[in-house]
Design a protein around this motif. Structure first.
Motif, PDB file in Angstrom:
ATOM      1  N   ALA A 230      49.334  35.797  38.886  1.00 44.59           N
ATOM      2  CA  ALA A 230      47.996  35.444  38.394  1.00 44.59           C
ATOM      3  C   ALA A 230      47.119  36.690  38.391  1.00 44.59           C
ATOM      4  N   VAL A 231      46.203  36.735  37.423  1.00 45.25           N
ATOM      5  CA  VAL A 231      45.241  37.839  37.321  1.00 45.25           C
ATOM      6  C   VAL A 231      43.869  37.264  37.017  1.00 45.25           C
ATOM      7  N   ASP A 234      36.799  40.669  36.352  1.00 42.07           N
ATOM      8  CA  ASP A 234      35.424  40.849  35.912  1.00 42.07           C
ATOM      9  C   ASP A 234      35.421  42.251  35.314  1.00 42.07           C
ATOM     10  N   PRO A 235      35.753  42.387  34.009  1.00 42.22           N
ATOM     11  CA  PRO A 235      36.097  43.690  33.426  1.00 42.22           C
ATOM     12  C   PRO A 235      35.106  44.799  33.741  1.00 42.22           C
ATOM     13  N   GLY A 236      35.650  45.907  34.222  1.00 42.82           N
ATOM     14  CA  GLY A 236      34.841  47.071  34.535  1.00 42.82           C
ATOM     15  C   GLY A 236      34.239  47.047  35.913  1.00 42.82           C
ATOM     16  N   SER A 237      34.327  45.912  36.614  1.00 41.07           N
ATOM     17  CA  SER A 237      33.715  45.789  37.930  1.00 41.07           C
ATOM     18  C   SER A 237      34.767  45.542  39.013  1.00 41.07           C
ATOM     19  N   ARG A 238      35.404  44.356  38.964  1.00 41.86           N
ATOM     20  CA  ARG A 238      36.360  44.013  40.027  1.00 41.86           C
ATOM     21  C   ARG A 238      37.422  43.084  39.468  1.00 41.86           C
ATOM     22  N   ALA A 239      38.587  43.111  40.104  1.00 39.60           N
ATOM     23  CA  ALA A 239      39.683  42.239  39.681  1.00 39.60           C
ATOM     24  C   ALA A 239      40.511  41.848  40.889  1.00 39.60           C
ATOM     25  N   LYS A 240      41.207  40.729  40.764  1.00 41.16           N
ATOM     26  CA  LYS A 240      42.156  40.274  41.782  1.00 41.16           C
ATOM     27  C   LYS A 240      43.472  39.969  41.062  1.00 41.16           C
ATOM     28  N   ILE A 241      44.568  40.376  41.702  1.00 45.92           N
ATOM     29  CA  ILE A 241      45.884  40.158  41.111  1.00 45.92           C
ATOM     30  C   ILE A 241      46.820  39.610  42.184  1.00 45.92           C
ATOM     31  N   GLY A 242      47.473  38.476  41.872  1.00 47.05           N
ATOM     32  CA  GLY A 242      48.393  37.838  42.824  1.00 47.05           C
ATOM     33  C   GLY A 242      49.827  38.226  42.487  1.00 47.05           C
ATOM     34  N   VAL A 243      50.550  38.766  43.480  1.00 44.05           N
ATOM     35  CA  VAL A 243      51.922  39.234  43.250  1.00 44.05           C
ATOM     36  C   VAL A 243      52.871  38.629  44.274  1.00 44.05           C
ATOM     37  N   ILE A 244      54.131  38.481  43.867  1.00 50.84           N
ATOM     38  CA  ILE A 244      55.159  37.947  44.757  1.00 50.84           C
ATOM     39  C   ILE A 244      56.419  38.789  44.600  1.00 50.84           C
ATOM     40  N   ASN A 329      33.066  37.478  44.216  1.00 49.18           N
ATOM     41  CA  ASN A 329      34.299  37.306  44.996  1.00 49.18           C
ATOM     42  C   ASN A 329      34.822  35.876  44.888  1.00 49.18           C
ATOM     43  N   VAL A 330      33.950  34.896  45.064  1.00 46.68           N
ATOM     44  CA  VAL A 330      34.395  33.505  45.004  1.00 46.68           C
ATOM     45  C   VAL A 330      34.759  33.117  43.567  1.00 46.68           C
ATOM     46  N   ARG A 331      34.069  33.684  42.589  1.00 44.69           N
ATOM     47  CA  ARG A 331      34.385  33.379  41.188  1.00 44.69           C
ATOM     48  C   ARG A 331      35.777  33.888  40.819  1.00 44.69           C
ATOM     49  N   LEU A 332      36.097  35.103  41.216  1.00 46.53           N
ATOM     50  CA  LEU A 332      37.415  35.665  40.925  1.00 46.53           C
ATOM     51  C   LEU A 332      38.503  34.915  41.691  1.00 46.53           C
ATOM     52  N   ALA A 333      38.222  34.531  42.936  1.00 50.27           N
ATOM     53  CA  ALA A 333      39.198  33.762  43.716  1.00 50.27           C
ATOM     54  C   ALA A 333      39.460  32.417  43.054  1.00 50.27           C
ATOM     55  N   LEU A 336      41.631  33.006  40.019  1.00 50.30           N
ATOM     56  CA  LEU A 336      42.986  33.399  40.413  1.00 50.30           C
ATOM     57  C   LEU A 336      43.807  32.199  40.864  1.00 50.30           C
ATOM     58  N   THR A 337      43.188  31.286  41.616  1.00 53.35           N
ATOM     59  CA  THR A 337      43.916  30.153  42.193  1.00 53.35           C
ATOM     60  C   THR A 337      43.906  28.919  41.297  1.00 53.35           C
ATOM     61  N   GLY A 338      42.931  28.852  40.371  1.00 52.01           N
ATOM     62  CA  GLY A 338      42.828  27.670  39.522  1.00 52.01           C
ATOM     63  C   GLY A 338      42.116  26.503  40.191  1.00 52.01           C
ATOM     64  N   TRP A 339      41.468  26.750  41.321  1.00 50.28           N
ATOM     65  CA  TRP A 339      40.734  25.701  42.044  1.00 50.28           C
ATOM     66  C   TRP A 339      39.249  26.007  42.007  1.00 50.28           C
ATOM     67  N   ASP A 340      38.433  24.944  41.914  1.00 52.29           N
ATOM     68  CA  ASP A 340      36.996  25.100  42.123  1.00 52.29           C
ATOM     69  C   ASP A 340      36.764  25.212  43.626  1.00 52.29           C
ATOM     70  N   ILE A 341      35.932  26.166  44.023  1.00 58.91           N
ATOM     71  CA  ILE A 341      35.769  26.466  45.447  1.00 58.91           C
ATOM     72  C   ILE A 341      34.331  26.199  45.878  1.00 58.91           C
ATOM     73  N   ASP A 342      34.192  25.425  46.937  1.00 61.16           N
ATOM     74  CA  ASP A 342      32.895  25.228  47.597  1.00 61.16           C
ATOM     75  C   ASP A 342      32.945  25.954  48.937  1.00 61.16           C
ATOM     76  N   ILE A 343      31.974  26.815  49.196  1.00 61.63           N
ATOM     77  CA  ILE A 343      31.962  27.583  50.440  1.00 61.63           C
ATOM     78  C   ILE A 343      30.830  27.088  51.337  1.00 61.63           C
ATOM     79  N   LEU A 344      31.183  26.771  52.583  1.00 61.53           N
ATOM     80  CA  LEU A 344      30.220  26.339  53.595  1.00 61.53           C
ATOM     81  C   LEU A 344      30.328  27.237  54.815  1.00 61.53           C
ATOM     82  N   THR A 345      29.220  27.430  55.487  1.00 60.69           N
ATOM     83  CA  THR A 345      29.285  28.131  56.778  1.00 60.69           C
ATOM     84  C   THR A 345      29.681  27.129  57.858  1.00 60.69           C
ATOM     85  N   GLU A 346      30.157  27.637  58.972  1.00 62.96           N
ATOM     86  CA  GLU A 346      30.533  26.755  60.087  1.00 62.96           C
ATOM     87  C   GLU A 346      29.335  25.936  60.551  1.00 62.96           C
ATOM     88  N   GLU A 347      28.152  26.553  60.524  1.00 61.75           N
ATOM     89  CA  GLU A 347      26.936  25.842  60.946  1.00 61.75           C
ATOM     90  C   GLU A 347      26.618  24.702  59.985  1.00 61.75           C
TER      91      GLU A 347
END
Length: 545
Positions: A230-231, A234-244, A329-333, A336-347
């Motif tokens: 998976a790749v 965010d062109p020109g800024s940051r990217a994430k690439i999943g390898v196995i 970071n969360v948008r690229l993740a 990459l994973t194909g999941w919508d991500i909700d981020i919460l703090t422990e508090e």
């Protein structure tokens, strides 16, 4: 051997020279010449005649003839001839055969020569376009090198050797600027044969461009030892690439980074300084997600398969790192994973759990007329509704510290009594709303469910039978942007599944005579097979990354 006229040989030489210059078949140029001569002859003898020209491929000798078809009854004197007249020309003529009359040699005027030139140029252009399309159509998905030829309205026109390609401005990396003559490397995104000729579209922002660059820099990827799963960019800024890695002795991340970062740095330089996170791919979605959110640390992951969402809990001080600048970071993740991500703090998660705990405790305190400690013990043991308390096996209550058999029986009696009261109130309300008896007595619907239906205007069995299963149970649909959108179901809060909703609707249709029992069974089987097929497709997509 007879001497061939110089101008005839020169004709063949010119045709051969044009073909070599344009890198096309010499026969196409000769055919274009023949077509132009035929047009010129038609201009002299009449456009309705079927006149054909032929140039001998060895001598350059030009011959022209008028062609007619032998028919029983002539309708078009220009292109047809009857059998009697036809046999005067060719004694072997039969119905349906073509016969030809040779035409005298003619000198072509300047206009005829100009027409011939136009025909030749048109055929050459068509041949060039066809050759260009045939050459590049199989190179779609590859990287190509070229020279910047010119810029038009922000789009870069690239000379790719035997043709031109377009690099649209939205396919350029941010802050990139090219001048005429600059060398450029890009990904062939599409090759289309349009009316104006083949169009080659390039990209430097496509995720596949990065994947192909890594394939060029990392021999293990080219050899298939390492696979890019998976790749996300965010062109020109940051990217994430999943390898196995398919070789336990090869570290996929280390191989892609290279000695002192040489391999990844080569890709970064090509992408105008784009920072790249190389992440080990994992079949387990939560594990892969934790890796994808690096460098942030993750405390807990909660998956919702139906919604296609993952809830991630991070330490309070890691929230900004997990989200990234402007959510990068969360948008690229997520990409990459194909999941919508909700981020919460422990508090925040702790506050939410406490709020849910308080709501459920209050429910049990009011409905069971129990003190706070008893209610909190029930919630702590995982009880979430009165139905669970009322109808659970008795020993599941007696195992709770401080609950003996008598206490458990009393709690169940109070729960059932409270449920009966709630049903009676809901039934009375439903009747007051005008719900008909057929729907009130329908098996599978509680009075509370019937009130929820009546609030939406469904008060008869006929109206209920017209509902779709997803309207009752809820579900998810994929929007135009690819995101899954929640559809709230009328009975969703009562934990009615899609299968249960479908069965109730079909049963209502059987009772009303809309369908037969056999048709109902067949529809259920078809639905189950379709669901199994979708699960198989999802599994295959997951396997392909």
């Amino acid at each position: 051997m007879a001497t061939v006229a110089a101008n005839k040989l020169e004709l063949l030489q010119i045709a051969d020279a044009v073909a070599r210059e344009k890198m096309i078949d010499p026969g196409l140029v000769i055919e274009a010449l023949e077509e132009s001569y035929a047009r010129a002859a038609k201009a002299r003898y009449g456009a309705d005649y079927d006149i054909r020209a032929h140039i001998d491929r060895k001598s350059g000798e030009l011959t022209m003839e008028r062609v007619r078809t032998v028919v029983e009854e002539v309708e078009d004197h220009f292109t047809e001839v009857d059998l009697e007249d036809g046999r005067e020309i060719d004694p072997n003529a039969e119905i349906g055969t073509e016969i030809s009359d040779p035409l005298p040699h003619m000198d072509f005027s300047r206009i005829g020569a100009q027409s011939a030139k136009q025909v030749i140029m048109q055929r050459v252009r068509e041949a060039e376009r066809e050759r260009q399309y045939e050459e590049f159509k199989d190179r779609k998905g590859q990287i190509i090198n070229g020279l910047v030829k010119r810029t038009e309205y922000g789009n870069v026109i690239v000379d790719v050797g035997r043709g031109e390609a377009m690099l649209r401005r939205d396919q350029l990396i941010q802050r990139e600027a090219f001048r005429n003559g600059d060398r450029i490397r890009a990904y062939i995104k599409d090759v289309r044969l349009e009316q104006r000729g083949p169009q080659i579209f390039l990209s430097r922002t496509a995720p596949e461009f990065m994947a192909e660059l890594f394939k060029m820099e990392v021999p293990e990827i080219y050899d298939g030892v390492i696979e890019i799963k998976a790749v996300a960019r965010d062109p020109g800024s940051r990217a994430k690439i999943g390898v196995i890695s398919y070789d336990s002795g090869v570290d996929p991340v280390g191989a892609c980074v290279g000695m002192r970062g040489s391999r990844v740095q080569a890709v970064v330089n090509e992408l105008n300084g784009e920072k790249i996170d190389i992440i080990p791919w994992n079949e387990d979605a939560p594990t892969f997600l934790v890796n994808a959110l690096q460098p942030a640390e993750v405390s807990k992951v909660v998956m919702d398969d139906d919604a296609g969402r993952i809830e991630v809990v991070v330490p309070d001080e890691q929230l900004s790192l997990a989200i990234g600048r402007r959510g990068q970071n969360v948008r690229l993740a997520s990409q990459l994973t194909g999941w919508d991500i909700d981020i919460l703090t422990e508090e925040a998660e702790s506050e939410r759990r406490q709020a849910e705990f308080a709501v459920r405790s209050k429910l049990f305190m009011d409905a069971l007329d129990a003190d706070e400690m008893v209610a909190q013990l029930l919630v702590s043991e995982g009880f979430t509704s009165l139905e669970e308390v009322a109808y659970v096996e008795l020993d599941e209550l007696t195992v709770i510290d401080g609950f003996d058999e008598e206490t458990a029986e009393e709690l169940q009696a109070r729960a059932r009594e409270s449920l009966d009261k709630m049903r009676a109130i809901a039934e009375e309300r439903a009747r007051a709303m005008g719900v008909e008896d057929e729907l009130m007595n329908f098996e599978g619907l509680t009075p509370q469910m019937i009130v929820a239906l009546a609030n939406d205007g469904i008060k008869t069995l006929e109206e209920f039978a017209q509902c779709a299963d997803w309207e009752l149970a809820g579900g998810y649909t994929t929007g135009a942007d690819g995101k899954r959108v929640k559809d709230e179901g009328l009975l969703e809060k009562f934990d009615v599944s899609l299968e249960e909703a479908q069965e109730m609707v079909l049963t209502a249709r059987v009772l009303l005579g809309y369908i037969t029992v056999e048709e109902m069974v067949a529809m259920q089987q078809a639905s189950n097979e379709e669901a199994d097929g979708e699960e198989g497709d999802d599994a295959e997509e997951a396997a392909e990354g």
